[in-house]
Design an enzyme around this catalytic site. Structure first.
Site, mmCIF file in Angstrom:
data_model
loop_
_atom_site.group_PDB
_atom_site.id
_atom_site.type_symbol
_atom_site.label_atom_id
_atom_site.label_comp_id
_atom_site.label_asym_id
_atom_site.label_seq_id
_atom_site.Cartn_x
_atom_site.Cartn_y
_atom_site.Cartn_z
ATOM 1 N N CYS A 1 0.825 -1.207 0.000
ATOM 2 C CA CYS A 1 0.000 0.000 0.000
ATOM 3 C C CYS A 1 0.863 1.263 0.000
ATOM 4 O O CYS A 1 1.685 1.472 0.904
ATOM 5 C CB CYS A 1 -0.928 -0.018 1.219
ATOM 6 S SG CYS A 1 -1.664 1.567 1.636
ATOM 7 N N CYS B 1 0.484 3.457 3.067
ATOM 8 C CA CYS B 1 1.156 2.856 4.228
ATOM 9 C C CYS B 1 2.653 3.141 4.182
ATOM 10 O O CYS B 1 3.274 3.439 5.213
ATOM 11 C CB CYS B 1 0.915 1.342 4.257
ATOM 12 S SG CYS B 1 -0.824 0.850 4.284
ATOM 13 N N CYS C 1 -12.207 4.570 -10.154
ATOM 14 C CA CYS C 1 -11.492 3.817 -9.111
ATOM 15 C C CYS C 1 -10.262 3.102 -9.674
ATOM 16 O O CYS C 1 -10.374 2.261 -10.571
ATOM 17 C CB CYS C 1 -12.446 2.808 -8.472
ATOM 18 S SG CYS C 1 -11.647 1.526 -7.500
ATOM 19 N N CYS D 1 -10.277 -0.679 -9.231
ATOM 20 C CA CYS D 1 -11.195 -1.311 -10.196
ATOM 21 C C CYS D 1 -10.527 -1.460 -11.561
ATOM 22 O O CYS D 1 -10.695 -2.481 -12.237
ATOM 23 C CB CYS D 1 -12.474 -0.490 -10.326
ATOM 24 S SG CYS D 1 -13.335 -0.175 -8.757
#
Length: 501
Positions: A51, A54, A389, A392
């Protein structure tokens, strides 16, 4: 002179040393409860190594952990790739998820993501959630915030001091809490202990807890204060929307153009209606020019103001007043009354039904949802996505391959996709979409949905369908591998050509 690169630089060494000497605790299912539950205050990050957010947070989190260690405040983290089941069972849906724990109970972290912000936020969290109130500071304290709750008791241990304190700890970021054992302060407030009063900078300035105070629990107090924290009729925007979203009550919007000379007249004329339905429906007015996209999301198709709509926030259903008619406060009164009596049909947004379905993934729209998804003969696996997105977009090639894999079983297994920002779910659906992509599987012969929370590899998605499908998949298994591969190539070529149009 050439500098040797055989040895790491000082900066790299410093980073390695910092990582090896980390003050952030590593948590696993084996040590989570034993580490977190005894602590009066702890910040826990649930993260995924891949991520980007993160990774950006990591050095700030490390720095904050080292600084806060001196103050006895611990920071910890859980690797949700290594501990996927644990994170899922704890309701972690995105990364990073930050939670403030107190004796095992948590609230979502609502502070900054930089080191100094984390440090400041956690230090404030370590301070008492309930301030001492005396007659000397009472007048100042009750005006110190928009919503101020004060418990007037004969002693700091009298019931419901413990429940009041627990409520304050849970909502210290939302409201200001005080406790007074000063009889003169109670007299100044016009209450007789034991009593709890909420003071507001809007609407009624003082409200006293109207129920038996000896039996007041946290859930009672937070519900009561939460209702009082929402004005009778206020402007809604990005800074206060969450207060309405977290309420279980429906939300009635009046969209107005703030430059309209009758703007205040429109808003004030709605106040008696808002008062009539206080406690059942929350009322707001909203800048129709600034939030035109939100108006369209609530199925107000025309830029015609004022406009009125009731939204069922729990079911995400919208009930707009007909924009072909002139708005009036009386019209809003009738609209809300019909809504509360369940006499209104929600207006569902839907893209047009596709004229052809020539892709292996079925293009599902709102108007066809019940017909396709609740077909008793089909196992249906749906991806709810948003065009914008990024996750997506990354899933799309794999989802197309999943459709191609089950293409020969379209009459039994339907792999579908639905643009959730352009299509509303009908009332028959027992869930709402809160993030993208969301993957839901509906077995044949059932009206229940299974959540897919596994990794997004093609192999895992296929295995999930094979495990949960009620229809036979034998036809696919009997198809020669070479034939499957040939068919897939043809479908990929066709799909690629379609994408280029």
């Amino acid at each position: 002179m050439r500098v040797s690169r055989l040895f790491p630089s000082a900066a790299v060494l410093a980073f390695i040393q910092a990582v090896l000497a980390s003050d952030v605790l590593d948590l696993t299912p084996a040590n989570f409860d034993s580490t977190v539950n005894p602590e009066s205050l702890m910040l826990v990050e649930f993260f995924a190594p891949w991520c980007g957010h993160c990774k950006a947070l990591a050095p700030h989190y490390e720095e904050a952990a080292t600084s806060l260690k001196e103050k006895g405040i611990k920071l910890a983290k859980v690797n949700c790739v290594d501990e996927a089941d644990f994170c899922q069972s704890n309701g972690v849906q995105g990364y990073p998820t930050l939670r403030v724990y107190r004796k095992g109970e948590f609230v979502d972290y609502a502070g900054p993501r930089k080191a100094d912000g984390i440090i400041s936020y956690m230090i404030k969290q370590s301070l008492p959630a309930v301030s001492e109130v005396t007659v000397a500071n009472f007048e100042e304290f009750k005006k110190a915030d928009k919503v101020v709750a004060v418990a007037f008791l004969s002693s700091s241990t009298e019931v419901p001091a413990a429940e009041f304190s627990a409520t304050a700890n849970k909502h210290r970021d939302d409201y200001l809490f005080g406790l007074s054992t000063d009889a003169d302060a109670a007299a100044a407030a016009g209450v007789t202990p034991p009593a709890i009063a909420v003071f507001r900078s809007f609407d009624e300035p003082k409200t006293v807890y109207p129920y038996p105070i000896s039996s007041a629990q946290v859930e009672d107090l937070e519900s009561w204060i939460g209702d009082l924290a929402i004005p009778l009729l206020d402007e809604v925007g990005a800074e206060n929307y969450q207060a309405y979203a977290s309420s279980a009550k429906p939300l009635a919007y009046l969209f107005v153009d703030p430059t309209d000379e009758k703007h205040n007249e429109y808003v004030n004329s709605l106040r008696p209606v808002a008062a009539k339905y206080k406690g059942k429906v929350n009322f707001v007015w909203i800048d129709a020019i600034k939030y035109g996209d939100h108006a369209r999301a609530l199925n107000l198709a025309e830029a015609k103001w004022p406009a009125f709509v009731v939204q069922d926030l729990e079911k995400q259903l919208k009930y707009p007043y007909d924009q072909h008619k002139e708005w009036s406060p009386e019209a809003s009164d009738e609209q809300v009354s019909l809504f509360l009596d369940n006499k209104l049909e929600p207006e569902l947004k839907s893209q047009p039904i596709p004229e052809v379905q020539d892709e292996p993934v079925f293009n599902l729209v709102g108007k066809q949802f019940d017909e396709i998804v609740f077909d008793e003969q089909r196992d249906v696996f749906v991806e709810f996505y948003a065009t914008w997105c990024g996750h997506c977009k990354r899933l799309k090639p794999t989802w197309d391959q999943l459709g191609e894999h089950f293409a020969s079983l379209k009459d039994r297994v339907t792999i579908a996709k639905m643009e959730a920002t352009e299509n509303d779910l009908p009332p028959s659906v027992p869930f709402r979409i809160s993030g993208f992509p969301t993957l839901k599987f509906k077995p044949a012969g059932s009206r229940d949905f299974l959540d897919y929370d596994g990794d997004r590899s093609l192999e895992s998605l296929i295995a999930f369908v094979e495990e949960n499908a009620k229809n036979s998949l034998e036809k696919l298994k009997d198809t020669p591998v070479q034939e499957q591969q040939t068919e897939q190539v043809v479908l990929e070529e066709h799909h690629s050509h379609h994408e280029e149009l």
